[in-house]
Write an enzyme that holds these catalytic residues in place. Sequence first.
Site, short mmCIF file in Angstrom:
data_model
loop_
_atom_site.label_atom_id
_atom_site.label_comp_id
_atom_site.label_asym_id
_atom_site.label_seq_id
_atom_site.Cartn_x
_atom_site.Cartn_y
_atom_site.Cartn_z
N ALA A 18 -32.20 -60.00 9.71
CA ALA A 18 -32.96 -58.96 9.15
C ALA A 18 -32.81 -57.64 9.75
O ALA A 18 -32.45 -57.42 10.81
CB ALA A 18 -34.49 -59.28 9.52
N GLN A 70 -31.40 -65.72 1.30
CA GLN A 70 -32.35 -66.46 2.11
C GLN A 70 -33.86 -66.00 1.83
O GLN A 70 -34.11 -64.99 1.46
CB GLN A 70 -32.11 -66.40 3.53
CG GLN A 70 -32.88 -67.14 4.59
CD GLN A 70 -32.52 -66.91 5.89
OE1 GLN A 70 -33.11 -65.90 6.45
NE2 GLN A 70 -31.85 -67.88 6.47
N CYS A 100 -35.63 -68.59 11.98
CA CYS A 100 -36.15 -67.35 12.53
C CYS A 100 -37.20 -67.46 13.67
O CYS A 100 -38.03 -67.98 13.35
CB CYS A 100 -36.49 -66.13 11.60
SG CYS A 100 -37.02 -64.62 12.41
N LYS A 139 -31.35 -73.17 7.02
CA LYS A 139 -31.15 -72.83 8.50
C LYS A 139 -32.28 -73.22 9.24
O LYS A 139 -33.36 -72.98 9.06
CB LYS A 139 -30.88 -71.43 8.34
CG LYS A 139 -30.28 -71.07 9.72
CD LYS A 139 -29.51 -69.64 9.83
CE LYS A 139 -28.89 -69.43 11.06
NZ LYS A 139 -29.62 -68.47 12.05
N GLY A 201 -24.56 -69.79 16.87
CA GLY A 201 -24.95 -69.37 17.87
C GLY A 201 -24.16 -68.86 19.04
O GLY A 201 -23.21 -69.88 19.39
#
Length: 326
Positions: A18, A70, A100, A139, A201
């Site tokens: 974002a 997304q 998120c 995700k 990650g």
Amino acid sequence: MQIAQYQLDNPLILAPMAGVTDRPFRLLCKELGAGMTVSEMIASNPKLWNTKKSLMRSDHRGEPGIRSVQIAGAEPEMMALAAQHNVENGAEIIDINMGCPAKKVCKKAAGSALLQYPDLVEDIVKAVVGAVDVPVTLKIRTGWNPDNRNGVEIAKIAEANGIQALAVHGRTRACKYQGYAEYDTIAAIKQAISIPLIANGDITSPQKAKYVLEHTGADALMIGRGAQGNPWIFREIWHYLQTGEILEPPTIDEVQDVMIRHVKGLHQFYGDHMGPKIARKHVSWYLQEQADGKTFRSTFNRIDDGAEQIDVLNRYFEQKQQAIAA
């Protein structure tokens, strides 16, 4: 790496972030080696679809490659409608956000907060997959806290209900972005499913990328913060995976060219008022590793005019070139 009928150029994917993965940044990362990019998350609430923010987030004009969008939300029916809406607007893949950790997302029981409710996860996945004719991906994180890493359970639910590829960030919701990503859970998830797995990650270098691929057995990698200010990471990783060689870093001329084009793209995309403001954080990321970066960023962050930003950046690089030549 393939997601349903779509063949990726390579197994390196720009993560949706974002406020970061807007069209100018997606275009740049694709140009510099990303096999696929994913847009910033779009809220499932129909009341928000026509806001300026949502319209800009769903703007894919002129983008090459696969258009993955997304969506985020917690109500199955609303998520299904959001999926249909975005497919009508050109999305070729719908990605469901259950990764998120942001408070404003999780307090609405969306994002990674959903991992606490496997039945709701199943309802959302079923609703979205059933609503569209394009592939749906998901995700997630490894769980909602270190004592409750239920990623394997969620992954099995996803596969059983039609998800075509699964991206897993190696932290729990509670971990946010603190500490280090762990990859054992991702490896366990890979063993438990047969759909493509995308590991995510702390992938910040070619060597780390190779390690994560080998440790998890993942089919692809998703790169987020490692690409901020470093869109070259995709070509560097792909070169290393193919050859075992470290690619030469970009020249100062190329850094200048990419930064200037990026900043101009932001000015054009967001306009005279917001463009220069949004450019500040990107310039800050680009210059993080520079010894004089902090001083320059302080100067740059006070500039509100787009043309002046470009002039100041060009002068900065001219001084860099002179210092190299001296």
